[in-house]
Design a protein around this motif. Structure first.
Motif, PDB file in Angstrom:
ATOM      1  N   GLN A 231       0.826  -1.206   0.000  1.00 19.29           N
ATOM      2  CA  GLN A 231       0.000   0.000   0.000  1.00 19.29           C
ATOM      3  C   GLN A 231       0.864   1.262   0.000  1.00 19.29           C
ATOM      4  O   GLN A 231       0.524   2.259  -0.653  1.00 19.29           O
ATOM      5  CB  GLN A 231      -0.945  -0.007   1.203  1.00 19.29           C
ATOM      6  CG  GLN A 231      -1.966   1.118   1.179  1.00 19.29           C
ATOM      7  CD  GLN A 231      -2.859   1.067  -0.050  1.00 19.29           C
ATOM      8  OE1 GLN A 231      -3.328   0.009  -0.449  1.00 19.29           O
ATOM      9  NE2 GLN A 231      -3.068   2.217  -0.693  1.00 19.29           N
ATOM     10  N   CYS A 232       1.986   1.226   0.717  1.00 21.87           N
ATOM     11  CA  CYS A 232       2.924   2.363   0.659  1.00 21.87           C
ATOM     12  C   CYS A 232       3.382   2.583  -0.778  1.00 21.87           C
ATOM     13  O   CYS A 232       3.486   3.726  -1.245  1.00 21.87           O
ATOM     14  CB  CYS A 232       4.147   2.100   1.536  1.00 21.87           C
ATOM     15  SG  CYS A 232       3.814   1.990   3.306  1.00 21.87           S
ATOM     16  N   ALA A 233       3.659   1.476  -1.486  1.00 25.20           N
ATOM     17  CA  ALA A 233       4.098   1.585  -2.884  1.00 25.20           C
ATOM     18  C   ALA A 233       2.994   2.172  -3.751  1.00 25.20           C
ATOM     19  O   ALA A 233       3.258   3.000  -4.639  1.00 25.20           O
ATOM     20  CB  ALA A 233       4.537   0.218  -3.408  1.00 25.20           C
ATOM     21  N   VAL A 234       1.762   1.751  -3.520  1.00 25.05           N
ATOM     22  CA  VAL A 234       0.631   2.334  -4.261  1.00 25.05           C
ATOM     23  C   VAL A 234       0.591   3.849  -4.036  1.00 25.05           C
ATOM     24  O   VAL A 234       0.443   4.646  -4.979  1.00 25.05           O
ATOM     25  CB  VAL A 234      -0.702   1.686  -3.821  1.00 25.05           C
ATOM     26  CG1 VAL A 234      -1.895   2.459  -4.376  1.00 25.05           C
ATOM     27  CG2 VAL A 234      -0.760   0.222  -4.261  1.00 25.05           C
ATOM     28  N   ASN A 235       0.780   4.257  -2.785  1.00 25.89           N
ATOM     29  CA  ASN A 235       0.724   5.684  -2.471  1.00 25.89           C
ATOM     30  C   ASN A 235       1.904   6.443  -3.081  1.00 25.89           C
ATOM     31  O   ASN A 235       1.759   7.588  -3.523  1.00 25.89           O
ATOM     32  CB  ASN A 235       0.679   5.880  -0.957  1.00 25.89           C
ATOM     33  CG  ASN A 235      -0.590   5.290  -0.343  1.00 25.89           C
ATOM     34  OD1 ASN A 235      -1.589   5.084  -1.038  1.00 25.89           O
ATOM     35  ND2 ASN A 235      -0.556   4.986   0.946  1.00 25.89           N
ATOM     36  N   LEU A 236       3.065   5.798  -3.132  1.00 26.43           N
ATOM     37  CA  LEU A 236       4.214   6.412  -3.807  1.00 26.43           C
ATOM     38  C   LEU A 236       3.918   6.612  -5.289  1.00 26.43           C
ATOM     39  O   LEU A 236       4.195   7.676  -5.863  1.00 26.43           O
ATOM     40  CB  LEU A 236       5.469   5.544  -3.641  1.00 26.43           C
ATOM     41  CG  LEU A 236       6.154   5.566  -2.268  1.00 26.43           C
ATOM     42  CD1 LEU A 236       7.153   4.417  -2.154  1.00 26.43           C
ATOM     43  CD2 LEU A 236       6.852   6.895  -2.016  1.00 26.43           C
ATOM     44  N   ILE A 237       3.359   5.584  -5.922  1.00 18.92           N
ATOM     45  CA  ILE A 237       3.053   5.681  -7.356  1.00 18.92           C
ATOM     46  C   ILE A 237       2.029   6.792  -7.607  1.00 18.92           C
ATOM     47  O   ILE A 237       2.130   7.540  -8.587  1.00 18.92           O
ATOM     48  CB  ILE A 237       2.543   4.327  -7.892  1.00 18.92           C
ATOM     49  CG1 ILE A 237       3.656   3.272  -7.816  1.00 18.92           C
ATOM     50  CG2 ILE A 237       2.051   4.466  -9.338  1.00 18.92           C
ATOM     51  CD1 ILE A 237       3.182   1.842  -8.100  1.00 18.92           C
ATOM     52  N   ALA A 238       1.067   6.916  -6.701  1.00 17.67           N
ATOM     53  CA  ALA A 238       0.073   7.990  -6.857  1.00 17.67           C
ATOM     54  C   ALA A 238       0.751   9.361  -6.809  1.00 17.67           C
ATOM     55  O   ALA A 238       0.395  10.272  -7.567  1.00 17.67           O
ATOM     56  CB  ALA A 238      -1.002   7.875  -5.770  1.00 17.67           C
ATOM     57  N   GLN A 239       1.746   9.497  -5.942  1.00 12.74           N
ATOM     58  CA  GLN A 239       2.448  10.790  -5.861  1.00 12.74           C
ATOM     59  C   GLN A 239       3.312  11.019  -7.105  1.00 12.74           C
ATOM     60  O   GLN A 239       3.407  12.157  -7.608  1.00 12.74           O
ATOM     61  CB  GLN A 239       3.333  10.845  -4.598  1.00 12.74           C
ATOM     62  CG  GLN A 239       2.560  10.753  -3.279  1.00 12.74           C
ATOM     63  CD  GLN A 239       1.720  11.989  -2.961  1.00 12.74           C
ATOM     64  OE1 GLN A 239       1.612  12.928  -3.767  1.00 12.74           O
ATOM     65  NE2 GLN A 239       1.101  11.990  -1.797  1.00 12.74           N
ATOM     66  N   VAL A 240       3.952   9.952  -7.583  1.00  9.63           N
ATOM     67  CA  VAL A 240       4.760  10.095  -8.800  1.00  9.63           C
ATOM     68  C   VAL A 240       3.876  10.532  -9.960  1.00  9.63           C
ATOM     69  O   VAL A 240       4.229  11.434 -10.739  1.00  9.63           O
ATOM     70  CB  VAL A 240       5.482   8.768  -9.133  1.00  9.63           C
ATOM     71  CG1 VAL A 240       6.108   8.820 -10.525  1.00  9.63           C
ATOM     72  CG2 VAL A 240       6.545   8.457  -8.076  1.00  9.63           C
ATOM     73  N   LYS A 241       2.707   9.908 -10.056  1.00  6.08           N
ATOM     74  CA  LYS A 241       1.788  10.270 -11.135  1.00  6.08           C
ATOM     75  C   LYS A 241       1.377  11.746 -11.036  1.00  6.08           C
ATOM     76  O   LYS A 241       1.350  12.466 -12.041  1.00  6.08           O
ATOM     77  CB  LYS A 241       0.547   9.362 -11.081  1.00  6.08           C
ATOM     78  CG  LYS A 241      -0.429   9.615 -12.221  1.00  6.08           C
ATOM     79  CD  LYS A 241      -1.571   8.619 -12.209  1.00  6.08           C
ATOM     80  CE  LYS A 241      -2.598   8.975 -13.296  1.00  6.08           C
ATOM     81  NZ  LYS A 241      -3.690   7.993 -13.350  1.00  6.08           N
ATOM     82  N   ALA A 242       1.082  12.183  -9.826  1.00  8.55           N
ATOM     83  CA  ALA A 242       0.715  13.593  -9.649  1.00  8.55           C
ATOM     84  C   ALA A 242       1.872  14.505 -10.040  1.00  8.55           C
ATOM     85  O   ALA A 242       1.677  15.542 -10.695  1.00  8.55           O
ATOM     86  CB  ALA A 242       0.306  13.842  -8.192  1.00  8.55           C
ATOM     87  N   ALA A 243       3.092  14.094  -9.677  1.00  7.70           N
ATOM     88  CA  ALA A 243       4.263  14.929  -9.982  1.00  7.70           C
ATOM     89  C   ALA A 243       4.502  15.007 -11.483  1.00  7.70           C
ATOM     90  O   ALA A 243       5.075  15.990 -11.974  1.00  7.70           O
ATOM     91  CB  ALA A 243       5.498  14.369  -9.276  1.00  7.70           C
ATOM     92  N   LEU A 244       4.080  13.967 -12.208  1.00 11.71           N
ATOM     93  CA  LEU A 244       4.325  13.896 -13.649  1.00 11.71           C
ATOM     94  C   LEU A 244       3.109  14.339 -14.460  1.00 11.71           C
ATOM     95  O   LEU A 244       2.951  13.955 -15.628  1.00 11.71           O
ATOM     96  CB  LEU A 244       4.738  12.467 -14.033  1.00 11.71           C
ATOM     97  CG  LEU A 244       6.054  11.996 -13.414  1.00 11.71           C
ATOM     98  CD1 LEU A 244       6.347  10.555 -13.789  1.00 11.71           C
ATOM     99  CD2 LEU A 244       7.210  12.902 -13.858  1.00 11.71           C
ATOM    100  N   GLY A 245       2.246  15.108 -13.839  1.00 14.35           N
ATOM    101  CA  GLY A 245       1.089  15.627 -14.560  1.00 14.35           C
ATOM    102  C   GLY A 245       0.172  14.532 -15.054  1.00 14.35           C
ATOM    103  O   GLY A 245      -0.511  14.685 -16.065  1.00 14.35           O
ATOM    104  N   GLY A 246       0.173  13.405 -14.319  1.00 21.40           N
ATOM    105  CA  GLY A 246      -0.744  12.323 -14.662  1.00 21.40           C
ATOM    106  C   GLY A 246      -0.177  11.316 -15.652  1.00 21.40           C
ATOM    107  O   GLY A 246      -0.849  10.335 -15.979  1.00 21.40           O
ATOM    108  N   ASP A 247       1.047  11.522 -16.102  1.00 15.07           N
ATOM    109  CA  ASP A 247       1.612  10.672 -17.166  1.00 15.07           C
ATOM    110  C   ASP A 247       2.736   9.785 -16.623  1.00 15.07           C
ATOM    111  O   ASP A 247       3.902  10.181 -16.592  1.00 15.07           O
ATOM    112  CB  ASP A 247       2.142  11.564 -18.286  1.00 15.07           C
ATOM    113  CG  ASP A 247       2.700  10.742 -19.448  1.00 15.07           C
ATOM    114  OD1 ASP A 247       2.612   9.497 -19.403  1.00 15.07           O
ATOM    115  OD2 ASP A 247       3.220  11.358 -20.391  1.00 15.07           O
TER     116      ASP A 247
END
Lengths: 153, 153, 153
Positions: free
Chosen positions: A68-84
């Motif tokens: 779940q921590c990894a899921v949350n990390l990926i969600a932040q990465v996605k936000a940082a990359l403008g969704g891409d």
């Protein structure tokens, strides 16, 4: 849809709306090609996954918390990359912290819950360096906290 | 005087002479635009701020200890930049470690003492990614230790 | 033979075949000029150096364990550099974690076992920023775990 998004869908992982810290720190900072993501605790759709390995939580539950921590990390990465997520070049480093009793030593197995998800989602680009250590307690009683460094374009 | 120096003065913060480690490690290393600063413990003008959160130190005292770590980090950044804090582009990442008893979970609130000072001094450039975890003990019995990564010009 | 290899030989340090993780993480990841090496535990030629400082291990034994972590880090750096340690420009940052009882505070002295080896092997290029904290337990009961960031060419 990027390959990573396709794999997330296949895995049945729904990325949460990334949590916004309520203080003077932020979820991520980019410097050059490096994206630093703040430590993400094991907060899932059903609330915070609390517990202490070797005391009131078994390895399988700890792995689920790390995942779940990894899921949350990926969600932040996605936000940082403008969704891409296709702009993620590499998961560089994960720093794993496990809430654990003093006689618990299967710390790597717990953090594998996060490492495995990164590779399931990003393939070879998901393979990362990492540390995995124990803590006597974590924020709000979370079972796991993981921060990360990512190479992005 | 840089904006950061002005704000430090307004906040009544006097930067210490940055502590020089007495061993084969150094206070900071620059690589590219990234400045890595060694973990700073809560050493203040009146000596080391010792204690364990949830045992013999309350949150307010822990926040003061974290704030002092931030003061010490800023002193090292200033030394690394030849005395010119205007060359700091961004506080990128803080790694916060709190000396805490096993039932203490307000770890983020403690580290906010450091995060808040960074934003008070550097404004938006002070907003940073961070991790915040607990340790069963810290060097010399310090209440808090924080290391950092900074983007500099 | 590079200077570092010569010094390793003079010090009587034989680099091990670098351990390959048995999971979805890898020993090192390079991004730009930065090489991130996974946390290395105190695994020596005679097996894992286990123990808890302040409980069943003294400072000298802890320093030997930290030194072994440094040996293992150097082995990974060498592997990452295709066997050529002369391509190491700088040891940038070590993150040291000591398996310690709650009343043990000589954490920096333990991690000096690693810091001293880096300088003995690499000279000034071995001087690094670092953090040094305690953990209630570490993977497999190891006494010390250390990860690192290195600047490479």
């Amino acid at each position: 849809m990027s390959d990573a998004e396709t794999r997330l869908k296949q895995l049945g992982v729904a990325l949460p709306s990334p949590a916004a810290p309520v203080a003077n720190y932020v979820p991520f900072v980019r410097t050059g090609a490096s994206l630093y993501v703040s430590g993400q605790v094991s907060l899932g759709p059903d609330g915070l996954m609390k517990g202490r390995l070797g005391e009131d939580m078994d390895i399988a539950a700890g792995q689920a918390a790390a995942r779940q921590c990894a899921v949350n990390l990926i969600a932040q990465v996605k936000a940082a990359l403008g969704g891409d997520l296709s702009r993620l070049r590499r998961v560089v480093k994960l720093g794993g912290f496990v809430n654990a009793a003093g006689d618990f030593t299967d710390i790597p197995q717990v953090i594998n819950g996060a490492s495995d998800l990164m590779v399931a989602v990003f393939g070879d680009a998901g393979r990362h360096a990492r540390s995995a250590v124990a803590c006597p307690t974590l924020p709000l009683g979370a079972a796991v906290e993981i921060d990360g460094v990512f190479e992005v374009s």
